[in-house]
Design a protein around this motif. Structure first.
Motif: not given
Length: 740
Positions: A532-533, A641-642, A733-734, A737
């Motif tokens: 995801e990142n 999201e980041y 980091k997120q 959302k």
């Protein structure tokens, strides 16, 4: 007789064989060297600018310093005097012959300067000895001819080199500034002594500072003094060409006198600009260079400037004022000099005084080299005293005897210059093959690439790139019969080494070149990192640059930088991207040309900026400053999201069209194009990582801009290929959302 009235000690009939010899040598060298005056004109400007100067090379002066120090006496004073005398002797039609002859004679300076560097001598002290006498002795093994040249050159220096410039300065001081006596000659002599005491390094530095100032002052004064008096330029050109053609009609009728007059007038111009004397070659011989041919190429610019620029301006002004003979030249000169002392005339006088100092310093060095060659260092000291004495003595004689003495000195100087030119011109013919070999060596050492690059960038600048791209797009979209289209597609694929095994369809199934170029890949041909990142490459491409954004400046390799605001088009998201990061991807014709989302997120909107369609290859990117902001761009803003990501799609030459999947209305590079910005406030457009975002119709560049403090690069392979879906870094980091 005009001969005796003009210069009592100069037989003008000698100018005819001098001119014909110059013309013959110019023709010979032009064809032997394959028109260097055309092939290397832009390269000469590039070398002159210092773009190809290497500090590790041997020599004392940079190219521009050697150019100004060696040609300062001919670049402006000599060319102005020569143009006026040519007009008196042959009428305004002589200008066409000066143009034609200047073009053909340009290679003379190339050969003489190249030979001077090729055969220069370096002493243990680090001093360089150069000039025609050295290549005459070393290459032709004719020391007697070298000594004869040096003796004649010494006498020329003491008349044409020291007396003529100081007499010109004295004339301007007396008649223009009303400064009588020896005041100006003393001041000029003191300045010259200060300059020459520093050796050739100081002569070169002072010349490179003063000469541009002198040229600016001259052009400024020309505009201010003559702008209201100049006649119609088209009428002037018509008169010039009409008169220039008269020798041909006269020759057909069996007469030759007018043709001879033109040869005399043109010969006077080239003698005044010191063509063939070898003076500029002596200074060229101390240039700092890694190739003898480089300064030779630069030296041709002097003849070009003298013949095409200064001669045109001077004869145009004199023609507009009705100047036709010696008496009218004198009247024009006295009216010009004795007019009100306003800013225009002060600028004119200052430009001539500046070039007088440069001319005297350059001639001093030339004489010093020749004195040392014949008699050694001890006599060189005697020569230095003799040179200064000739400066002051000539000025004193002018104060006592007036303009008659000035004309006598000019006649003597010109006569000696004719004698000095003979051994140099003979040597240029005999040693042309040596200069040709040096030129070949220089070209094989990489200059061919520089010439191609300069021509390529010039062509890019003048071509109607958007129109060409539209026409190419039409051709690329044509659906030709299969027996024509399939061979074209196969040839294209072979030329660019395209991997056909990855294409979704067989090559024969594509109906046009554009359809093949924008082909999809087979399912499973690329694997997208699912972490995801992870931020992934949006394209198959070479990474040509990545790093930190310094406030609003994106700095790439080789000093190429871009302004962030210009690149992303506006202030809306500027604050988020300041001090962020960037990565640049270059897509070649070989690559798959669809663009994919580098991360999961919501498309906030886009910004479209119409622009040029320069190619985006390395040559263009590093040759055309600020290319990416100049080119057509479509920027998609993606909220992940980041953090925020800008996907900048840069159009390029040929089709240059960009399409996106999230808005079918967007088509770039159309006939009517305007800047457009769109915010998707009322609709939520989500896109998965690796999903198709858009496509290029022909190749280009993608730049990712990442919000500050949100991202870290992976260990990226600079200037190597990556495929879409490959991880290029990770988010930190997120921060929010998004719906899935």
């Amino acid at each position: 007789m005009l001969t005796t009235k003009l210069f009592p000690f100069l037989d003008l009939d000698l100018l005819k064989p001098y001119f014909y010899f110059l013309l013959f040598i110019g023709l010979y060298l032009t064809f032997r060297l394959k028109f260097p005056q055309i092939r290397f004109l832009f390269l000469a400007i590039k070398i002159f600018s210092g773009n190809m100067d290497y500090k590790g090379s041997r020599g004392r002066l940079v190219h521009s310093q050697a150019f100004y120090a060696g040609t300062g006496s001919s670049l402006l004073p000599g060319a102005i005097l020569g143009s006026a005398l040519a007009l008196v002797l042959a009428g305004p039609g002589v200008l066409v012959w000066i143009w034609l002859s200047s073009f053909l004679i340009m290679p003379l300076r190339f050969v003489s300067s190249t030979l001077a560097i090729r055969f220069r001598i370096k002493l243990e002290s680090g001093r360089y000895l150069s000039g025609p006498m050295y290549f005459i002795e070393k290459a032709l093994r004719a020391r007697w001819l070298a000594i004869a040249f040096s003796l004649a050159c010494l006498l020329t220096v003491l008349s044409m080199g020291s007396a003529m410039p100081i007499l010109g300065a004295s004339f301007l001081a007396k008649n223009g500034l009303d400064i009588q006596g020896m005041t100006v000659p003393f001041l000029v002599s003191i300045i010259v002594v200060f300059v020459v005491l520093g050796g050739i390094r100081r002569i070169g530095k002072v010349s490179s500072y003063l000469a541009p100032i002198g040229l600016i002052l001259f052009f400024l004064s020309y505009i201010l003094l003559f702008r209201d008096h100049l006649g119609n330029f088209y009428f002037f050109l018509e008169s010039v060409f009409k008169e220039a053609m008269q020798p041909f009609s006269l020759l057909l009728g069996g007469g030759f006198s007018l043709a001879r007059i033109f040869s005399t007038g043109t010969g006077m111009f080239f003698l005044s600009t010191e063509t063939g004397i070898g003076k500029s070659a002596g200074v060229a011989g101390v240039v700092r260079t890694d190739s003898a041919a480089k300064q030779g190429i630069v030296s041709m610019l002097a003849t070009f400037f003298e013949g095409f620029v200064v001669a045109t301006l001077v004869i145009y002004a004199l023609f507009s004022f009705g100047v036709k003979d010696l008496e009218s030249v004198k009247n024009f000169l006295f009216v010009l000099v004795n007019g009100p002392t306003d800013s225009a005339r002060l600028a004119l006088f200052a430009s001539f005084l500046i070039f007088s100092i440069i001319a005297i310093a350059g001639w001093f060095y030339t004489g010093e080299q020749n004195a040392r060659y014949i008699f050694g260092e001890k006599f060189a000291n005697v020569y230095r005293i003799l040179f200064v004495a000739s400066l002051l003595g000539s000025a004193y004689a002018y104060v006592q005897f007036g303009e008659e003495f000035l004309l006598q000195v000019f006649g003597i100087g010109y006569g000696l210059a004719l004698i000095t030119a003979v051994p140099v011109l003979i040597s240029l013919v005999l040693l042309a093959k040596v200069a040709q070999a040096e030129l070949r060596k220089f070209l094989e050492g990489g200059a061919h690439y520089e010439i191609f690059k300069d021509f390529y960038l010039l062509l890019l600048s003048i071509l109607p790139k958007n129109l060409v791209s539209l026409l190419f797009g039409i051709l690329a979209s044509l659906r030709l019969p299969r027996f024509i289209m399939i061979p074209i597609l196969k040839a294209f694929a072979k030329a660019y080494k395209i991997n056909l095994n990855e294409a979704e369809l067989e090559i024969q199934e594509y109906n046009s070149l554009n359809q093949f170029f924008t082909r999809a890949l087979k399912a499973g041909a690329r694997i997208t990192d699912s972490a995801e990142n992870a931020l992934v490459s949006p394209v198959d491409a070479k990474i040509t640059g990545f790093g930190d954004i310094n406030d609003q400046v994106i700095l790439q390799a080789k000093g190429v930088d871009y302004n962030l605001k210009e690149l992303i088009g506006g202030d809306k998201y500027l604050s988020k991207f300041q001090n962020g990061k960037y990565i640049t991807f270059y897509l070649s014709p070989q690559d798959y040309h669809r663009i994919h989302s580098p991360a999961y997120g919501r498309i906030l909107g886009y910004y479209y900026e119409p622009g040029k369609l320069f190619p985006v290859n390395e040559l263009a990117v590093f040759g055309i400053r600020g290319l990416f902001p100049k080119n057509e761009r479509l920027i998609t803003f993606l909220q992940t999201e980041y953090g925020l990501v800008a996907v900048i799609k840069v159009g390029a030459s040929n089709v240059g069209r960009i399409r996106v999947t999230y808005d079918k209305k967007i088509i770039t590079n159309t006939l009517i194009r305007t800047t457009k910005e769109e915010d998707y406030k009322d609709v939520s457009i989500m896109i998965d990582k690796g999903a198709e975002l858009g496509r290029f119709e022909m190749g280009s560049t993608v730049i990712l801009i990442l919000e500050r403090d949100t991202f870290d690069f992976a260990d990226l392979p600079l200037n190597e290929k990556v495929t879409y879906g490959t991880t290029i870094g990770t988010f930190r980091k997120q921060v929010l959302k998004l719906p899935r």
